[in-house]
Write an enzyme that holds these catalytic residues in place. Structure first.
Site, PDB file in Angstrom:
ATOM      1  N   HIS A  15     -39.911  22.393  24.938  1.00  0.00           N
ATOM      2  CA  HIS A  15     -40.141  21.330  24.296  1.00  0.00           C
ATOM      3  C   HIS A  15     -39.034  21.216  23.076  1.00  0.00           C
ATOM      4  O   HIS A  15     -39.032  20.304  22.917  1.00  0.00           O
ATOM      5  CB  HIS A  15     -41.638  21.932  23.599  1.00  0.00           C
ATOM      6  N   HIS A  57     -42.404  26.319  25.418  1.00  0.00           N
ATOM      7  CA  HIS A  57     -41.868  26.561  24.209  1.00  0.00           C
ATOM      8  C   HIS A  57     -40.540  25.756  24.272  1.00  0.00           C
ATOM      9  O   HIS A  57     -40.672  24.969  23.227  1.00  0.00           O
ATOM     10  CB  HIS A  57     -41.416  27.282  23.551  1.00  0.00           C
ATOM     11  N   HIS A 113     -44.433  31.074  30.184  1.00  0.00           N
ATOM     12  CA  HIS A 113     -45.143  30.034  28.659  1.00  0.00           C
ATOM     13  C   HIS A 113     -43.696  29.929  27.780  1.00  0.00           C
ATOM     14  O   HIS A 113     -44.170  28.726  27.131  1.00  0.00           O
ATOM     15  CB  HIS A 113     -46.509  31.361  27.942  1.00  0.00           C
ATOM     16  N   GLU A 114     -43.186  30.989  27.317  1.00  0.00           N
ATOM     17  CA  GLU A 114     -41.688  30.779  26.342  1.00  0.00           C
ATOM     18  C   GLU A 114     -41.539  29.909  26.929  1.00  0.00           C
ATOM     19  O   GLU A 114     -40.355  29.491  26.278  1.00  0.00           O
ATOM     20  CB  GLU A 114     -41.708  32.071  26.089  1.00  0.00           C
TER      21      GLU A 114
END
Length: 690
Positions: A488, A485, A481-482
């Site tokens: 991105h 990010h 999940h992190e």
């Protein structure tokens, strides 16, 4: 250090960073450097703003908007952003009393400065002139102009002098209270420990939990086994401990944080924050704070948020109630129907049910999820999808020995970014996991693409003297999940820093992160890194099959839990009138229609709900479910074309990951997907109705 050394020493924030890729020189930064750098940064800002407003040329996009935005390496936020990015990370990841006190001191100063910029009448007049009289702009330039103008308006630029002054006071108070909320929560969480000295009290706990607790006790200078409220300690205890009275003690400690009669009580802070935000929104012409927030969200308005939450409730709640009933049945079989299920029983008996149904346990998987192998797997996934590679560089300074720093290279071998990873819990670190940046991406006036320095902070299981760090599947999902990010941020390729990377609308920002979680239960991904830490044997196909079959275990319950948080958030921030309710009873009523498991009257989520009180998700917690609709829909394309399909990954990178906030999020998404998303893929992925 003698006096002459002190005289000659230069604050490291003032000098050009003499580090690989210009990363922060953590090894040189001292506590006293922060305040000096903040004050000098403010002075430089004020100086630059005076130059902008006294420019005799007609205001243009170039001489006003670009200078107001942080751009070119000479932008007026340069020094301030340098020190702010480091300081905010330290407050969350490696704080102490001195930093906390300094944060309290600086908060009103920094908020006043931000208000001085946004409420500067002459500066806004120049921005407004460009907004109304500008040359033809590119889509990215137009977005920057719109954001700049709206930023001033939404910060009170159209208010009269009396209104501006009142708004200043409200925003300064809200900033300080948000900081105090976080500091109280950290102190309360770290204050509780459960020390066990009788080995019989460890019954049911796996070796990994016992070893971690023994290490924690040793580090605290105590004999026995020490358990804390940090997730790697709390989670396994609640899942495996057969000592119901101890589970109750841990649960009540966790769920009564910040409601005790002490200095860390957050109840009045929450009330005041809710009212401050309502008052700010109403001063700016909005009925509620939610109306104010949602103007710049994909959801657009309160009705659309409630429609999403209601649609999910309608689709998932019947199945969630059935799931809870099955857990209760499991408990009744265990205790002959003599006890009523309590909240501290749920994790324990849902685990028992999972074992009965799938013969699958998190501890079975730990030996295959050794942290170094997981790192290799996650990096390898990025390589398969996008061709990028990671190389640890020990010459890059870090702020704690737990932190690893990597250089990231693109498929063509060119430098892409620096990636910091901070893996384990410790005393001065907030719970949870998050991604941040020490430097964003932008293209300067000479055409140089300034690359980002991205950081991921987590609280994963620590290594012990006997074993390396062995993770649960849930922790692998957190990492993914992190890491989503961070991709991105690392793939950002925009002209303006304020539009790059994760600088997107908040109900879009979770798409890249939640998208990556899909890979955690894909057998082709697991086969790339899930090897037993002792034998080197790959995870057996049969075990992988059990993971895949169990992926939707308690999926409806998990969905309703998130919906309940979204309902609570919206209940607070759709208030039109002053909020003076009892927080605890209001909470129970606000999320009632999404609650499917037992809850207690003397526990409280709100006072530790950092996302909506101090973390920027106020009136925006629904974003996780909104983005989950997007991520399931997006991943369905990969499932169709191949989960490692490079062409699909290239489209995802080019149309979403690299474009930041340069266009409306739905425009970007449709460019990748070809159409708008529906909840169909999410419902199918969750196994609802099967």
């Amino acid at each position: 250090m003698n006096n002459d050394d002190k005289t000659r020493r230069i604050n490291p924030f003032f000098a050009e960073y003499d580090t690989p890729h210009g990363t922060p020189p953590f090894d040189k930064i001292m506590t006293e450097d922060y305040e000096e750098a903040f004050m000098e940064g403010i002075r430089r800002d004020d100086e630059e703003i005076e130059k902008i407003i006294n420019d005799t040329e007609e205001p243009t996009f170039e001489n006003t908007i670009i200078r107001v935005d942080n751009e070119n390496g000479n932008h007026y936020y340069d020094l301030l952003s340098r020190v702010s990015n480091v300081f905010s990370c330290m407050l969350s990841a490696e704080t102490n009393d001195n930093l906390d006190n300094l944060a309290q001191k600086l908060s009103p100063i920094l908020t006043k400065h931000a208000n001085d910029v946004r409420l500067n009448k002459k500066l806004f007049e120049r921005v407004k002139h460009v907004y109304e009289h500008h040359r033809e702009l590119t889509d990215e330039e137009q977005m920057l102009l719109n954001n700049c103008y709206d930023g001033f308006v939404r910060s009170g630029a159209l208010l009269d002098d009396e209104g501006k002054e009142h708004l200043r006071k409200l925003t300064e108070e809200a900033s300080l209270l948000g900081l105090q909320f976080s500091q109280n929560l950290l102190k309360e969480n770290k204050a509780f420990t459960l020390l066990l000295t009788d080995e019989n009290d460890l019954d049911g706990l796996p070796d990994s939990a016992r070893e971690a607790a023994a290490l924690a006790a040793k580090e605290a200078g105590k004999e026995g086994w020490l358990f804390t409220l940090d997730q790697p300690s709390y989670g396994p205890f609640m899942t495996y401990s057969t000592r119901r009275e101890l589970r109750e003690k841990m649960y009540m400690a966790k769920n009564t944080v910040c409601i005790h009669d002490n200095e860390q009580n957050n109840i009045d802070i929450c009330k005041r924050l809710i009212n401050l935000r309502r008052e700010i929104a109403q001063m700016l012409g909005y009925d509620t704070y939610a109306d104010y927030v949602l103007k710049h969200r994909m959801a657009s308005n309160v009705a659309n948020v409630y429609k999403l939450l209601d649609d999910l409730t309608c689709a998932f709640k019947p199945y969630a109630l059935k799931e809870v009933e099955e857990v209760e049945d499991t408990m009744r079989k265990d205790v002959d129907g003599k006890a009523t299920m309590q909240p501290w029983d749920f994790a324990f008996y849902s685990h028992k049910l999972k074992m009965e149904r799938y013969n699958l346990d998190a501890e079975m998987l730990r030996p295959y999820f050794e942290l170094q192998k997981v790192i290799g797997g996650v990096f390898g996934l990025a390589n398969k999808l996008y061709g990028i590679t990671f190389k640890e560089n020990k010459d890059i300074p870090v702020y704690h020995p737990d932190v690893k720093a990597y250089e990231v290279f693109d498929a063509d071998g060119s430098y892409l970014a620096v990636f910091f990873a901070d893996f384990h819990p410790r005393k001065g670190k907030q719970g949870g996991a998050w991604m941040t940046e020490f430097q964003g991406q932008w293209i300067d006036s000479k055409g140089q693409n300034v690359r980002p320095h991205v950081s991921v902070v987590m609280n994963l299981t620590k290594p012990t003297s006997e074993k390396p760090a062995l993770l649960t599947l849930g922790e692998v999902e957190t990492f993914l999940h992190e890491f989503g990010h961070s991709l991105h941020g690392m793939f950002a390729n925009t002209r303006f820093e304020s539009l790059s990377g994760t600088n997107v609308w908040w109900d879009f920002v979770e798409l890249p992160s939640q998208f990556m979680e899909n890979y955690a239960v894909e057998k082709d991904f697991l086969r790339t890194f899930a090897f037993h830490y002792q034998t080197g044997e790959p995870m057996p196909d049969e075990l992988i099959e059990r993971i895949v079959r169990s992926r939707n275990f308690m999926a409806a319950y998990a969905c309703m839990r998130q919906v309940s948080f979204g309902l609570l958030d919206m209940a607070y921030y759709t208030k039109h009138d002053a909020f003076d309710d009892d927080i605890i009873s209001f909470e129970k009523e606000a999320w009632k229609k999404a609650i499917v498991a037992p809850q207690l009257d003397n526990t409280c989520m709100t006072v530790q709900f950092s996302h909506i009180m101090a973390g920027g998700y106020a009136a925006g917690y629904y974003s996780y479910k909104w983005a989950e609709v997007l991520d399931a829909d997006a991943f369905s394309v990969f499932k169709k074309n191949g989960i490692f399909d490079k062409a699909t990954a290239r489209s995802f990178r080019d149309n979403i990951l690299s474009r930041g906030g340069t266009e409306h999020p739905m425009t970007l998404y449709k460019r990748f997907r070809g159409c708008e998303p529906t909840i169909d893929a999410l419902v199918e992925r969750s196994g609802i109705g099967k």
